[in-house]
Design an enzyme around this catalytic site. Structure first.
Site, PDB file in Angstrom:
ATOM      1  N   THR A  14       0.826  -1.208   0.000  1.00 47.85           N
ATOM      2  CA  THR A  14       0.000   0.000   0.000  1.00 47.85           C
ATOM      3  C   THR A  14       0.859   1.256   0.000  1.00 47.85           C
ATOM      4  O   THR A  14       0.456   2.294  -0.522  1.00 47.85           O
ATOM      5  CB  THR A  14      -0.940  -0.033   1.220  1.00 47.85           C
ATOM      6  OG1 THR A  14      -1.864  -1.105   1.034  1.00 47.85           O
ATOM      7  CG2 THR A  14      -1.715   1.254   1.395  1.00 47.85           C
ATOM      8  N   SER A  59       1.372  -7.584  -0.838  1.00 48.43           N
ATOM      9  CA  SER A  59       2.146  -8.584  -0.085  1.00 48.43           C
ATOM     10  C   SER A  59       1.355  -9.835   0.277  1.00 48.43           C
ATOM     11  O   SER A  59       1.942 -10.817   0.720  1.00 48.43           O
ATOM     12  CB  SER A  59       2.783  -7.967   1.163  1.00 48.43           C
ATOM     13  OG  SER A  59       1.862  -7.856   2.218  1.00 48.43           O
ATOM     14  N   THR A  92       1.756  -4.344   4.306  1.00 50.48           N
ATOM     15  CA  THR A  92       1.631  -4.659   5.732  1.00 50.48           C
ATOM     16  C   THR A  92       1.203  -6.107   5.984  1.00 50.48           C
ATOM     17  O   THR A  92       1.464  -6.651   7.054  1.00 50.48           O
ATOM     18  CB  THR A  92       0.591  -3.736   6.407  1.00 50.48           C
ATOM     19  OG1 THR A  92      -0.660  -3.883   5.737  1.00 50.48           O
ATOM     20  CG2 THR A  92       1.033  -2.290   6.394  1.00 50.48           C
ATOM     21  N   ASP A  93       0.549  -6.729   4.986  1.00 53.51           N
ATOM     22  CA  ASP A  93      -0.150  -7.984   5.278  1.00 53.51           C
ATOM     23  C   ASP A  93       0.760  -9.166   5.607  1.00 53.51           C
ATOM     24  O   ASP A  93       0.391 -10.015   6.417  1.00 53.51           O
ATOM     25  CB  ASP A  93      -1.086  -8.337   4.111  1.00 53.51           C
ATOM     26  CG  ASP A  93      -2.304  -7.415   4.079  1.00 53.51           C
ATOM     27  OD1 ASP A  93      -2.526  -6.690   5.074  1.00 53.51           O
ATOM     28  OD2 ASP A  93      -3.024  -7.407   3.065  1.00 53.51           O
TER      29      ASP A  93
HETATM   30  C1  SIN Z   1      -0.184  -5.350   1.101  1.00 50.90           C
HETATM   31  O1  SIN Z   1       0.082  -6.001   2.115  1.00 50.90           O
HETATM   32  O2  SIN Z   1       0.568  -5.330   0.110  1.00 50.90           O
HETATM   33  C2  SIN Z   1      -1.465  -4.590   1.000  1.00 50.90           C
HETATM   34  C3  SIN Z   1      -1.913  -4.021   2.279  1.00 50.90           C
HETATM   35  C4  SIN Z   1      -0.974  -3.041   2.888  1.00 50.90           C
HETATM   36  O3  SIN Z   1       0.145  -2.785   2.462  1.00 50.90           O
HETATM   37  O4  SIN Z   1      -1.411  -2.449   3.911  1.00 50.90           O
END
Ligand code: SIN
Length: 308
Positions: A14, A59, A92-93
């Site tokens: 993100t 991710s 983040t995932d």
């Molecule tokens: C991801 O994990 O690539 C999408 C969600 C995020 O980065 O918060």
């Protein structure tokens, strides 16, 4: 001269997301190049920076091949005398899995700060630029070492970090251990020791040479859980199983029996907990080995063990 170069590796997420009306949550992750993310921060203008786009993904789609490339490039740059540290931009995932993977295979003597964002780069008020700047602060911190996550001004160690919120900007926690440090007004306030150690002899080489990802699954104990999932996975050829047990890693009887049968057939089994905090406390007479970290990190350990 002391090392002053920072290497930034982009993997997507993100933090590199762009608004897209109609898309889930109104944006698509992994759209903006890492060079542009860095160039957008005036405070970094005078820093010696190298950027590399290792991947450009959401991710949730993190894969072994990306981990291999990331580990190889980190190892290369960590070995350069003028490099002070590395920043990785990441979704983040699955950030916590990548953090633990890199700590395990690199055990870096320099800081590797993984950062992210909960809002896309095109949001009205994006959180990514400040997180990226904070990650630079950690990567440039004299004496810092090991793999860390930097998000919302909080620094988490690779072993403890976990995503704890689906939407809030401060989306990560470190459980009982608490954060490693805070980044406040461009300064690091350290609370405990930097992450240390763990890479076994030849582990990085084994990871980089591996052609196939060992098959390791996580099975969860819950009301009504039984033996069928484990039996089906074993019949399908699974090589490792992490049991996300209830409480102190407890398992219902049919599931435990199935896991014991799996072990007899040569499947490696570890027992973790689905609890958010605390760790499985091993008991005398345990028949399934306990693992102190979260199920996803226990799975990383099992993958690395099987690669050996
Ligand atoms: C991801 O994990 O690539 C999408 C969600 C995020 O980065 O918060």
């Amino acid at each position: 001269m002391s090392p002053d170069r920072i290497v930034v590796m982009g993997t997507g997420g993100t933090i590199a997301g762009r608004g897209a009306p109609g898309a889930e949550l109104g944006y698509v992750a992994g759209q903006i190049g890492v060079e542009d993310l860095v160039a957008a921060i005036p405070e970094l203008r005078d820093v010696r920076v190298v950027t590399e786009q290792v991947a450009q993904i959401d991710s949730k789609d993190m894969a072994f091949g990306v981990w291999q490339s990331l580990a190889a490039r980190c190892a290369h740059w960590l070995g350069q005398a003028d490099v002070a540290g590395i920043v990785v931009t990441h979704g983040t995932d699955t950030l916590e899995e990548t953090a633990w993977f890199l700590q395990r295979v690199l055990a870096p003597g320099k800081p590797v700060a993984i950062t992210c964002a909960m809002r896309p780069a095109t949001a009205l008020v994006p959180d990514g630029p400040q997180n990226l700047l904070d990650a630079f602060t950690v990567a440039r911190q004299a004496g810092a070492r090991g793999v860390m996550a930097v998000c919302a001004g909080v620094v988490h160690g690779a072993a403890e970090v976990r995503k704890v919120h689906t939407y809030r900007l401060d989306a990560f926690g470190s459980g009982d251990a608490g954060p490693l440090a805070y980044v406040e007004a461009g300064r690091v306030r350290q609370l405990r020791g930097w992450p240390q150690g763990l890479s076994g002899a030849g582990l990085l080489d084994r990871v980089l040479c591996a052609r196939e990802w060992p098959w390791v699954e996580i099975v969860t104990n819950h009301a009504g859980a039984g033996s069928r999932t484990v039996d089906a996975l074993v019949a399908g050829g699974v090589q490792g199983l992490v049991a996300a047990g209830t409480g102190n890693g407890s398992l219902n009887v049919p599931m435990e029996q199935a896991l014991l049968r799996a072990m007899e057939k040569g499947v490696r089994v570890l027992r973790s907990t689905r609890c958010l905090d605390g760790k499985v406390i091993a008991q005398a007479g345990d028949r399934l080995p306990a693992h102190p970290l979260t199920p996803v990190k226990a799975r990383v350990d099992l993958l690395l063990e099987l690669l050996a």
